[in-house]
Design a protein around this motif. Structure first.
Motif, PDB file in Angstrom:
ATOM      1  N   PRO A 194     -29.513 -74.434  11.262  1.00 35.74           N
ATOM      2  CA  PRO A 194     -31.236 -73.090  10.986  1.00 35.74           C
ATOM      3  C   PRO A 194     -30.780 -72.736   9.850  1.00 35.74           C
ATOM      4  CG  PRO A 194     -31.476 -73.629  13.127  1.00 35.74           C
ATOM      5  CD  PRO A 194     -29.923 -73.503  13.366  1.00 35.74           C
ATOM      6  N   ALA A 195     -29.647 -72.130   9.682  1.00 35.84           N
ATOM      7  CA  ALA A 195     -29.225 -71.082   9.077  1.00 35.84           C
ATOM      8  C   ALA A 195     -28.487 -72.013   7.540  1.00 35.84           C
ATOM      9  CB  ALA A 195     -27.395 -70.700   9.311  1.00 35.84           C
ATOM     10  N   ARG A 196     -27.894 -72.806   7.915  1.00 36.34           N
ATOM     11  CA  ARG A 196     -27.914 -73.880   6.872  1.00 36.34           C
ATOM     12  C   ARG A 196     -28.494 -74.532   5.582  1.00 36.34           C
ATOM     13  NH1 ARG A 196     -23.573 -77.358   9.100  1.00 36.34           N
ATOM     14  NH2 ARG A 196     -24.844 -78.299   9.565  1.00 36.34           N
ATOM     15  N   VAL A 197     -29.529 -74.242   7.087  1.00 38.02           N
ATOM     16  CA  VAL A 197     -31.095 -75.450   5.793  1.00 38.02           C
ATOM     17  C   VAL A 197     -31.720 -74.368   5.214  1.00 38.02           C
ATOM     18  CG1 VAL A 197     -33.446 -75.817   6.364  1.00 38.02           C
ATOM     19  CG2 VAL A 197     -31.498 -77.287   8.015  1.00 38.02           C
ATOM     20  N   LEU A 198     -32.495 -72.747   5.828  1.00 40.18           N
ATOM     21  CA  LEU A 198     -32.528 -71.530   4.824  1.00 40.18           C
ATOM     22  C   LEU A 198     -31.794 -71.470   3.827  1.00 40.18           C
ATOM     23  CD1 LEU A 198     -34.472 -69.267   4.341  1.00 40.18           C
ATOM     24  CD2 LEU A 198     -32.695 -68.455   6.056  1.00 40.18           C
ATOM     25  N   LEU A 199     -30.103 -71.609   4.009  1.00 36.83           N
ATOM     26  CA  LEU A 199     -29.444 -71.162   2.758  1.00 36.83           C
ATOM     27  C   LEU A 199     -29.069 -72.664   1.651  1.00 36.83           C
ATOM     28  CD1 LEU A 199     -26.417 -70.314   4.321  1.00 36.83           C
ATOM     29  CD2 LEU A 199     -27.233 -68.710   3.409  1.00 36.83           C
ATOM     30  N   LYS A 200     -29.444 -73.309   1.751  1.00 37.15           N
ATOM     31  CA  LYS A 200     -29.748 -74.436   0.893  1.00 37.15           C
ATOM     32  C   LYS A 200     -31.248 -74.284   0.216  1.00 37.15           C
ATOM     33  CE  LYS A 200     -26.999 -77.469   0.411  1.00 37.15           C
ATOM     34  NZ  LYS A 200     -26.073 -77.486  -0.594  1.00 37.15           N
ATOM     35  N   VAL A 201     -31.921 -73.664   0.748  1.00 36.48           N
ATOM     36  CA  VAL A 201     -33.351 -73.463   0.338  1.00 36.48           C
ATOM     37  C   VAL A 201     -32.979 -72.292  -0.118  1.00 36.48           C
ATOM     38  CG1 VAL A 201     -35.458 -72.681  -0.011  1.00 36.48           C
ATOM     39  CG2 VAL A 201     -34.629 -74.387   2.196  1.00 36.48           C
ATOM     40  N   ILE A 202     -32.632 -71.118   0.074  1.00 30.77           N
ATOM     41  CA  ILE A 202     -32.415 -69.578  -0.551  1.00 30.77           C
ATOM     42  C   ILE A 202     -31.265 -70.429  -2.402  1.00 30.77           C
ATOM     43  CG2 ILE A 202     -30.597 -68.426  -1.518  1.00 30.77           C
ATOM     44  CD1 ILE A 202     -31.545 -67.652   1.612  1.00 30.77           C
ATOM     45  N   GLU A 203     -30.744 -71.467  -1.998  1.00 28.25           N
ATOM     46  CA  GLU A 203     -29.929 -72.211  -2.816  1.00 28.25           C
ATOM     47  C   GLU A 203     -30.707 -72.779  -4.397  1.00 28.25           C
ATOM     48  OE1 GLU A 203     -25.295 -74.892  -3.369  1.00 28.25           O
ATOM     49  OE2 GLU A 203     -27.354 -75.356  -2.246  1.00 28.25           O
ATOM     50  N   LYS A 204     -31.459 -73.516  -3.937  1.00 30.87           N
ATOM     51  CA  LYS A 204     -32.346 -74.635  -4.170  1.00 30.87           C
ATOM     52  C   LYS A 204     -33.621 -73.632  -5.081  1.00 30.87           C
ATOM     53  CE  LYS A 204     -30.290 -78.922  -3.676  1.00 30.87           C
ATOM     54  NZ  LYS A 204     -29.417 -79.280  -5.096  1.00 30.87           N
ATOM     55  N   ASP A 205     -34.054 -72.946  -4.306  1.00 36.26           N
ATOM     56  CA  ASP A 205     -35.294 -72.711  -4.503  1.00 36.26           C
ATOM     57  C   ASP A 205     -35.262 -70.482  -3.845  1.00 36.26           C
ATOM     58  OD1 ASP A 205     -37.307 -71.373  -5.793  1.00 36.26           O
ATOM     59  OD2 ASP A 205     -39.172 -73.145  -4.687  1.00 36.26           O
ATOM     60  N   PRO A 206     -34.377 -69.589  -4.839  1.00 37.52           N
ATOM     61  CA  PRO A 206     -34.961 -68.257  -3.183  1.00 37.52           C
ATOM     62  C   PRO A 206     -35.830 -67.587  -3.820  1.00 37.52           C
ATOM     63  CG  PRO A 206     -33.319 -68.410  -5.768  1.00 37.52           C
ATOM     64  CD  PRO A 206     -33.604 -69.610  -5.749  1.00 37.52           C
ATOM     65  N   ASN A 207     -37.078 -68.010  -4.486  1.00 36.15           N
ATOM     66  CA  ASN A 207     -37.814 -67.362  -4.509  1.00 36.15           C
ATOM     67  C   ASN A 207     -39.588 -68.192  -3.179  1.00 36.15           C
ATOM     68  OD1 ASN A 207     -37.898 -65.827  -6.980  1.00 36.15           O
ATOM     69  ND2 ASN A 207     -38.077 -67.231  -7.914  1.00 36.15           N
ATOM     70  N   ALA A 208     -39.220 -69.619  -3.053  1.00 33.32           N
ATOM     71  CA  ALA A 208     -39.937 -69.522  -1.781  1.00 33.32           C
ATOM     72  C   ALA A 208     -39.254 -68.981  -0.596  1.00 33.32           C
ATOM     73  CB  ALA A 208     -39.515 -71.172  -1.965  1.00 33.32           C
ATOM     74  N   VAL A 209     -38.701 -68.747  -0.728  1.00 26.27           N
ATOM     75  CA  VAL A 209     -38.137 -68.557   0.689  1.00 26.27           C
ATOM     76  C   VAL A 209     -38.759 -67.168   0.794  1.00 26.27           C
ATOM     77  CG1 VAL A 209     -36.321 -66.956   2.073  1.00 26.27           C
ATOM     78  CG2 VAL A 209     -35.972 -69.657   1.012  1.00 26.27           C
ATOM     79  N   LEU A 210     -38.648 -65.857  -0.661  1.00 21.48           N
ATOM     80  CA  LEU A 210     -38.895 -64.646  -0.731  1.00 21.48           C
ATOM     81  C   LEU A 210     -40.364 -64.628  -0.741  1.00 21.48           C
ATOM     82  CD1 LEU A 210     -36.942 -63.506  -3.118  1.00 21.48           C
ATOM     83  CD2 LEU A 210     -36.982 -63.163  -1.324  1.00 21.48           C
ATOM     84  N   ARG A 211     -41.165 -65.428  -0.990  1.00 21.79           N
ATOM     85  CA  ARG A 211     -42.552 -65.718  -1.059  1.00 21.79           C
ATOM     86  C   ARG A 211     -43.391 -65.829   0.542  1.00 21.79           C
ATOM     87  NH1 ARG A 211     -42.022 -68.322  -5.176  1.00 21.79           N
ATOM     88  NH2 ARG A 211     -42.199 -71.401  -4.240  1.00 21.79           N
ATOM     89  N   ALA A 212     -42.201 -66.403   1.372  1.00 21.98           N
ATOM     90  CA  ALA A 212     -42.283 -67.204   2.310  1.00 21.98           C
ATOM     91  C   ALA A 212     -42.442 -65.721   3.552  1.00 21.98           C
ATOM     92  CB  ALA A 212     -41.739 -68.549   3.540  1.00 21.98           C
ATOM     93  N   LEU A 213     -40.787 -65.119   2.982  1.00 23.64           N
ATOM     94  CA  LEU A 213     -40.625 -64.212   3.795  1.00 23.64           C
ATOM     95  C   LEU A 213     -41.822 -62.575   3.433  1.00 23.64           C
ATOM     96  CD1 LEU A 213     -37.286 -63.995   3.769  1.00 23.64           C
ATOM     97  CD2 LEU A 213     -38.667 -64.558   6.307  1.00 23.64           C
ATOM     98  N   SER A 214     -42.371 -62.936   2.796  1.00 28.56           N
ATOM     99  CA  SER A 214     -43.241 -61.574   2.057  1.00 28.56           C
ATOM    100  C   SER A 214     -44.780 -61.845   1.976  1.00 28.56           C
ATOM    101  CB  SER A 214     -43.413 -61.354   0.296  1.00 28.56           C
ATOM    102  OG  SER A 214     -44.003 -62.126  -0.078  1.00 28.56           O
ATOM    103  N   ALA A 215     -45.708 -63.120   2.943  1.00 31.07           N
ATOM    104  CA  ALA A 215     -46.507 -63.325   3.417  1.00 31.07           C
ATOM    105  C   ALA A 215     -47.495 -63.124   4.635  1.00 31.07           C
ATOM    106  CB  ALA A 215     -46.378 -65.078   3.232  1.00 31.07           C
TER     107      ALA A 215
END
Length: 96
Positions: free
Chosen positions: A75-96
């Motif tokens: 899961p960490a590797r998947v999350l890092l790949k998403v951060i690499e491609k679209d860090p704002n998507a992760v930030l939006r998800a974490l702030s929701a």
């Protein structure tokens, strides 16, 4: 009731480990290849501490990944790949 389900699951796991046929479903999840954590972090202009804080990792984990003492898995590797491609998507998800 839940105790009997746990026991049944344990018996099933033992049978599976012994190579006996059991009625189980196996799910294989393919994770992305290795990721360059330092490159991702630097591209975002963040220190190790800021990267860790912003995305929910411990600073020690980020340091160990970058120094090659450990490698992100599953899961960490998947999350890092998403951060690499679209860090704002992760930030939006974490702030929701």
């Amino acid at each position: 009731m839940s105790g009997s389900k746990i026991l049944a699951g344990m018996r099933e796991a033992v049978a599976f480990a012994e190579g006996k046929p059991v009625d189980v479903r196996e799910t294989i999840v393919r994770t992305p290849a290795e990721v360059d954590v330092k490159a991702i972090r630097e591209r975002l202009g963040l220190s190790q501490q800021a990267f860790a804080t912003q995305f929910g990792f411990s600073p020690g984990t980020v340091r160990n990944w970058e120094q090659g003492h450990r490698h992100p898995e599953g899961p960490a590797r998947v999350l890092l790949k998403v951060i690499e491609k679209d860090p704002n998507a992760v930030l939006r998800a974490l702030s929701a």
